[in-house]
Design an enzyme around this catalytic site. Structure first.
Site, mmCIF file in Angstrom:
data_model
loop_
_atom_site.group_PDB
_atom_site.id
_atom_site.type_symbol
_atom_site.label_atom_id
_atom_site.label_comp_id
_atom_site.label_asym_id
_atom_site.label_seq_id
_atom_site.Cartn_x
_atom_site.Cartn_y
_atom_site.Cartn_z
ATOM 1 N N HIS A 1 29.201 35.795 56.826
ATOM 2 C CA HIS A 1 28.296 35.309 55.779
ATOM 3 C C HIS A 1 28.971 35.180 54.420
ATOM 4 O O HIS A 1 28.285 35.069 53.401
ATOM 5 C CB HIS A 1 27.074 36.225 55.681
ATOM 6 C CG HIS A 1 26.228 36.211 56.924
ATOM 7 N ND1 HIS A 1 25.354 37.216 57.249
ATOM 8 C CD2 HIS A 1 26.147 35.294 57.934
ATOM 9 C CE1 HIS A 1 24.758 36.933 58.397
ATOM 10 N NE2 HIS A 1 25.227 35.772 58.831
ATOM 11 N N CYS B 1 31.071 20.178 43.897
ATOM 12 C CA CYS B 1 32.435 19.762 44.257
ATOM 13 C C CYS B 1 33.154 20.737 45.196
ATOM 14 O O CYS B 1 34.300 20.499 45.572
ATOM 15 C CB CYS B 1 33.278 19.549 43.001
ATOM 16 S SG CYS B 1 33.717 21.070 42.111
ATOM 17 N N CYS C 1 31.208 26.001 43.800
ATOM 18 C CA CYS C 1 30.405 24.973 43.137
ATOM 19 C C CYS C 1 29.614 24.199 44.186
ATOM 20 O O CYS C 1 30.167 23.754 45.195
ATOM 21 C CB CYS C 1 31.311 24.020 42.354
ATOM 22 S SG CYS C 1 30.409 22.619 41.632
ATOM 23 N N GLN D 1 28.589 40.825 59.134
ATOM 24 C CA GLN D 1 27.549 40.077 58.441
ATOM 25 C C GLN D 1 27.506 40.451 56.964
ATOM 26 O O GLN D 1 26.814 39.800 56.181
ATOM 27 C CB GLN D 1 26.184 40.382 59.070
ATOM 28 C CG GLN D 1 26.086 40.029 60.538
ATOM 29 C CD GLN D 1 24.812 40.568 61.142
ATOM 30 O OE1 GLN D 1 23.743 39.980 60.981
ATOM 31 N NE2 GLN D 1 24.906 41.701 61.830
ATOM 32 N N ASN D 2 28.219 41.511 56.582
ATOM 33 C CA ASN D 2 28.158 42.013 55.209
ATOM 34 C C ASN D 2 28.996 41.151 54.277
ATOM 35 O O ASN D 2 30.025 40.603 54.662
ATOM 36 C CB ASN D 2 28.646 43.456 55.163
ATOM 37 C CG ASN D 2 27.824 44.371 56.050
ATOM 38 O OD1 ASN D 2 26.675 44.063 56.367
ATOM 39 N ND2 ASN D 2 28.405 45.484 56.459
ATOM 40 N N VAL D 3 28.553 41.072 53.043
ATOM 41 C CA VAL D 3 29.258 40.282 52.033
ATOM 42 C C VAL D 3 29.915 41.170 50.981
ATOM 43 O O VAL D 3 30.389 40.682 49.951
ATOM 44 C CB VAL D 3 28.294 39.278 51.356
ATOM 45 C CG1 VAL D 3 27.763 38.283 52.375
ATOM 46 C CG2 VAL D 3 27.139 39.981 50.647
ATOM 47 N N GLY E 1 17.826 51.953 64.280
ATOM 48 C CA GLY E 1 16.551 51.263 64.367
ATOM 49 C C GLY E 1 16.600 50.229 65.468
ATOM 50 O O GLY E 1 17.629 50.059 66.147
ATOM 51 N N CYS F 1 30.290 24.983 36.725
ATOM 52 C CA CYS F 1 31.618 24.744 37.276
ATOM 53 C C CYS F 1 32.587 24.251 36.207
ATOM 54 O O CYS F 1 32.268 23.350 35.422
ATOM 55 C CB CYS F 1 31.512 23.721 38.410
ATOM 56 S SG CYS F 1 33.094 23.225 39.121
ATOM 57 N N SER G 1 23.468 46.966 62.794
ATOM 58 C CA SER G 1 22.805 45.680 62.604
ATOM 59 C C SER G 1 21.575 45.600 63.484
ATOM 60 O O SER G 1 21.605 45.983 64.659
ATOM 61 C CB SER G 1 23.746 44.520 62.936
ATOM 62 O OG SER G 1 23.045 43.285 62.922
#
Length: 305
Positions: free
Chosen positions: A128, A139, A136, A110-112, A259, A191, A232
């Site tokens: 993600h 487009c 953009c 899930q990390n970017v 957690g 863009c 997570s």
């Protein structure tokens, strides 16, 4: 004002531990396991998360807020401009490296932050998206994030110096920006193809995961025999539904995080601990002579759940 984000963890109590680390290691054959990771695997790299014990309240920008007005996009990109300068020096931690060596059948993150890729993980699905790309909104052209950083530097000479903040002291948010109030006057790059607004190529709160990426993650779940969740809370539905997909057909589930999660009641093994020590132990366990994971009998309570 940003719209309120409903807390999907509201009312969920503290989990009850179930089993031990060796129970998990015996259950999980890397070649037959899909690993789902969240922010808890990246905290040791200096990236905070949203939900671990002691985490401060955070208000991530929603996609609706980002799209609604140019001033919101300016505010985001000013913060992200400062955040990217810091993010570029963040490195994978030992947990990322251990998981890459363990080499599960699939890693769905899930990390970017791009740290799994940097650590060498193969068969990786960035559910993600990733911060090192920009897209953009008009487009759909994708650009390299470093290109945009150069453009923002050109358009905003001296911006970092005028902030009078220390880059060593500022803290990155989980989504790559920083807490920053003075963003007036920051100039945003549009863009280069159609002059439309640019957005980081990540799934914002309130935004759906692209269908082809969802299908790829579901195929990974279907092709493997067990699921391991690392760091997570499964607060985001895109990851939770993958876990439920596995549980529904009786696939064993191991959850390791410090957690509560939304799938604690479904876990065959539930460890309340940090991710790093678990992965270090799993790697040692696999390296010991004669130790091989074994398939676990499917619990009757899960079939048809």
């Amino acid at each position: 004002m940003a719209p309120a984000i409903r807390d999907p963890m509201a009312g969920i109590g503290w989990p009850v531990p179930r089993g031990g680390a060796d129970d998990a290691y015996r259950l999980l054959d890397p070649s037959r396991t899909t690993v789902i990771t969240g922010a808890g695997i990246s905290t040791d790299s200096g990236i905070p998360d949203y939900r671990s014990p002691g985490s401060p309240p955070r208000s991530p920008m929603t996609v609706q807020t980002f799209r609604s007005h140019e001033r919101n996009r300016r505010h985001y990109w000013a913060r992200a401009y400062v955040g990217w300068a810091r993010h570029r020096v963040i490195q994978p931690n030992q947990g990322h490296r251990d998981l890459a060596v363990i080499d599960p059948a699939w890693t769905v993150t899930q990390n970017v932050d791009g740290l799994h890729a940097a650590a060498g993980s193969r068969r990786l699905i960035e559910l993600h998206g990733a911060l090192d790309r920009v897209v953009c909104l008009d487009c759909d052209t994708v650009f390299d994030r470093d290109w945009l950083q150069e453009e923002l530097t050109r358009l905003n000479p001296g911006f970092l110096e005028r902030l009078e903040i220390s880059m060593t002291d500022v803290e990155s948010n989980p989504d790559g920006d920083v807490e920053l109030e003075r963003t007036a006057g920051f100039r945003v790059r549009d863009c280069a193809v159609c002059a439309g607004p640019l957005k980081p190529d990540v799934v914002y709160f309130g935004e759906a995961v692209p269908r082809e990426r969802t299908a790829e993650a579901e195929a990974a779940i279907d092709a493997t025999e067990a699921v391991l969740v690392l760091g997570s809370s499964l607060a985001v539905h895109s990851a939770l539904k993958l876990v439920r997909r596995a549980v529904r057909v009786g696939k064993p589930l191991v959850i390791v995080t410090d957690g509560p999660t939304r799938a604690d009641a479904d876990a065959d093994v539930r460890l309340i601990t940090r991710v790093g020590p678990f992965l270090a132990g799993w790697r040692r366990w696999l390296s010991q002579e004669g130790r091989t994971p074994v398939r676990m009998a499917v619990p009757a309570r899960k079939v048809g759940a």
